[in-house]
Design an enzyme around this catalytic site. Sequence first.
Site, short mmCIF file in Angstrom:
data_model
loop_
_atom_site.label_atom_id
_atom_site.label_comp_id
_atom_site.label_asym_id
_atom_site.label_seq_id
_atom_site.Cartn_x
_atom_site.Cartn_y
_atom_site.Cartn_z
N LYS A 267 4.58 -1.20 1.44
CA LYS A 267 3.47 -0.44 0.93
C LYS A 267 2.39 -0.25 2.00
O LYS A 267 1.49 0.56 1.85
CB LYS A 267 2.85 -1.19 -0.26
CG LYS A 267 3.75 -1.28 -1.48
CD LYS A 267 3.11 -2.20 -2.53
CE LYS A 267 3.99 -3.40 -2.67
NZ LYS A 267 3.54 -4.35 -3.68
N GLY A 268 2.50 -1.02 3.06
CA GLY A 268 1.42 -1.08 4.04
C GLY A 268 1.03 0.25 4.66
O GLY A 268 -0.12 0.44 5.05
N GLU B 189 4.37 3.28 10.23
CA GLU B 189 4.25 1.87 9.86
C GLU B 189 2.81 1.41 10.04
O GLU B 189 2.07 1.95 10.87
CB GLU B 189 5.14 1.06 10.80
CG GLU B 189 6.21 0.20 10.20
CD GLU B 189 5.86 -0.84 9.17
OE1 GLU B 189 4.96 -0.64 8.34
OE2 GLU B 189 6.54 -1.88 9.19
N ASP B 190 2.42 0.43 9.24
CA ASP B 190 1.06 -0.08 9.36
C ASP B 190 0.87 -0.86 10.66
O ASP B 190 -0.08 -0.65 11.39
CB ASP B 190 0.69 -0.96 8.14
CG ASP B 190 1.73 -2.06 7.83
OD1 ASP B 190 2.73 -2.20 8.56
OD2 ASP B 190 1.55 -2.78 6.84
N ASP C 38 4.59 -5.84 14.68
CA ASP C 38 4.31 -7.25 14.96
C ASP C 38 5.48 -7.80 15.77
O ASP C 38 5.59 -7.52 16.96
CB ASP C 38 4.12 -7.96 13.60
CG ASP C 38 3.62 -9.39 13.72
OD1 ASP C 38 2.83 -9.68 14.61
OD2 ASP C 38 4.04 -10.23 12.90
N LYS D 189 0.52 -5.37 17.62
CA LYS D 189 0.26 -6.73 18.13
C LYS D 189 1.31 -7.03 19.16
O LYS D 189 2.27 -7.76 18.90
CB LYS D 189 0.42 -7.74 16.98
CG LYS D 189 -0.82 -8.09 16.24
CD LYS D 189 -0.54 -9.34 15.40
CE LYS D 189 -0.96 -9.15 13.98
NZ LYS D 189 -0.54 -10.25 13.10
N PHE E 265 -4.32 -12.54 12.26
CA PHE E 265 -3.83 -11.95 11.01
C PHE E 265 -4.87 -10.98 10.48
O PHE E 265 -6.03 -11.34 10.28
CB PHE E 265 -3.52 -13.03 9.98
CG PHE E 265 -2.71 -12.50 8.84
CD1 PHE E 265 -1.34 -12.37 8.95
CD2 PHE E 265 -3.33 -12.09 7.66
CE1 PHE E 265 -0.59 -11.85 7.91
CE2 PHE E 265 -2.58 -11.57 6.62
CZ PHE E 265 -1.21 -11.45 6.74
N VAL E 266 -4.44 -9.74 10.26
CA VAL E 266 -5.39 -8.72 9.83
C VAL E 266 -5.03 -8.18 8.44
O VAL E 266 -3.87 -8.23 8.02
CB VAL E 266 -5.45 -7.54 10.83
CG1 VAL E 266 -6.11 -7.98 12.13
CG2 VAL E 266 -4.07 -6.96 11.10
N ASP F 106 -1.92 -6.33 3.70
CA ASP F 106 -2.26 -7.29 2.64
C ASP F 106 -2.12 -8.74 3.07
O ASP F 106 -1.47 -9.06 4.07
CB ASP F 106 -1.34 -7.08 1.44
CG ASP F 106 0.08 -7.61 1.72
OD1 ASP F 106 0.70 -7.18 2.72
OD2 ASP F 106 0.56 -8.47 0.96
N ARG G 229 -5.41 -4.74 0.49
CA ARG G 229 -4.86 -3.46 0.98
C ARG G 229 -5.89 -2.34 0.88
O ARG G 229 -5.88 -1.40 1.66
CB ARG G 229 -3.64 -3.05 0.14
CG ARG G 229 -2.41 -3.91 0.36
CD ARG G 229 -1.20 -3.21 -0.26
NE ARG G 229 -0.07 -4.09 -0.48
CZ ARG G 229 0.83 -4.43 0.45
NH1 ARG G 229 0.73 -3.95 1.67
NH2 ARG G 229 1.82 -5.24 0.16
P1 IMP Z 1 7.46 -7.22 12.04
O1 IMP Z 1 8.82 -7.01 11.46
O2 IMP Z 1 7.22 -8.63 12.44
O3 IMP Z 1 7.07 -6.23 13.12
O4 IMP Z 1 6.44 -7.10 10.85
C1 IMP Z 1 6.02 -5.96 10.33
C2 IMP Z 1 5.45 -6.22 8.96
O5 IMP Z 1 4.85 -7.52 8.84
C3 IMP Z 1 4.36 -5.23 8.73
O6 IMP Z 1 4.85 -4.06 8.14
C4 IMP Z 1 3.43 -5.99 7.82
O7 IMP Z 1 3.84 -5.78 6.48
C5 IMP Z 1 3.64 -7.45 8.16
N1 IMP Z 1 2.56 -7.94 9.04
C6 IMP Z 1 2.66 -8.26 10.35
N2 IMP Z 1 1.48 -8.65 10.85
C7 IMP Z 1 0.59 -8.58 9.82
C8 IMP Z 1 -0.81 -8.86 9.70
O8 IMP Z 1 -1.53 -9.23 10.65
N3 IMP Z 1 -1.35 -8.64 8.47
C9 IMP Z 1 -0.63 -8.21 7.40
N4 IMP Z 1 0.68 -7.94 7.46
C10 IMP Z 1 1.29 -8.12 8.66
MG MG Z 2 3.55 -6.32 4.44
#
Ligand code: IMP
Ligand code: MG
Length: 198
Positions: free
Chosen positions: A55-56, A111-112, A115, A143, A164-165, A171, A177
């Site tokens: 949902k991000g 994508e939001d 990470d 990040k 963490f944001v 969320d 959100r």
């Molecule tokens: P990745 O697979 O580790 O790149 O993670 C991506 C997903 O993790 C994002 O779509 C977010 O939903 C969640 N996420 C990663 N970092 C944060 C954060 O700082 N705050 C909130 N959600 C996060």
């Molecule tokens: Mg998420």
Amino acid sequence: MGTARKRGDSRRNEHGESVRILITRARIQKKIRELANEIRRDFQGEPLHLVGVLKGAVFFLSDLARQIPGEVSFDFIAVSSYGKETQSSGEVKLTRDLDASIEGKTVIVVEDILDTGLTLQYLLRVFEQRKPKRLRVAVLLDKEERRIAPVRADYVGFKIPNAFVVGFGLDYGERYRNLPYVGTLSLGSGKKEERAQE
Ligand code: IMP
Ligand code: MG
């Protein structure tokens, strides 16, 4: 309210958490306008198909879509990542697929936050198999420091440090959100800061 607050403990909410603004609403909106123009310049006269990750990405996608001139359509996909505790398992499950085929389309995955990159790595593999004409990635936040999978975004709103944001779609336990800005979350004294990284 009205009670003296200890330093570093300002404005805790009923969950004992507080959010400090990292990126204001105005900066986000300005950046989205810039990204939208850049995307349109890169694909002049082409219909663009935005694919948002629920949902991000909802707010980023809805603002971005409205700022891109010309023909734009969009669709959504949802994933859940396994192993919240063992965060680098990299197992991602598709929980809601797209409504329409992306074959032959110019697709921009929205994508939001990027990470570890594991979610996007999984999604890009899935999408590539579906033969889009082009496949690009737009993320509001990056990040870089946390990257595990070798994934990069073509359009990045803001590079942020490893904190963490929340807000603007992001969320913590489904909360925050709806904040119109991005902020760093600090947890109450009973909880460990690290838990927000799970
Ligand atoms: P990745 O697979 O580790 O790149 O993670 C991506 C997903 O993790 C994002 O779509 C977010 O939903 C969640 N996420 C990663 N970092 C944060 C954060 O700082 N705050 C909130 N959600 C996060
Ligand atoms: Mg998420």
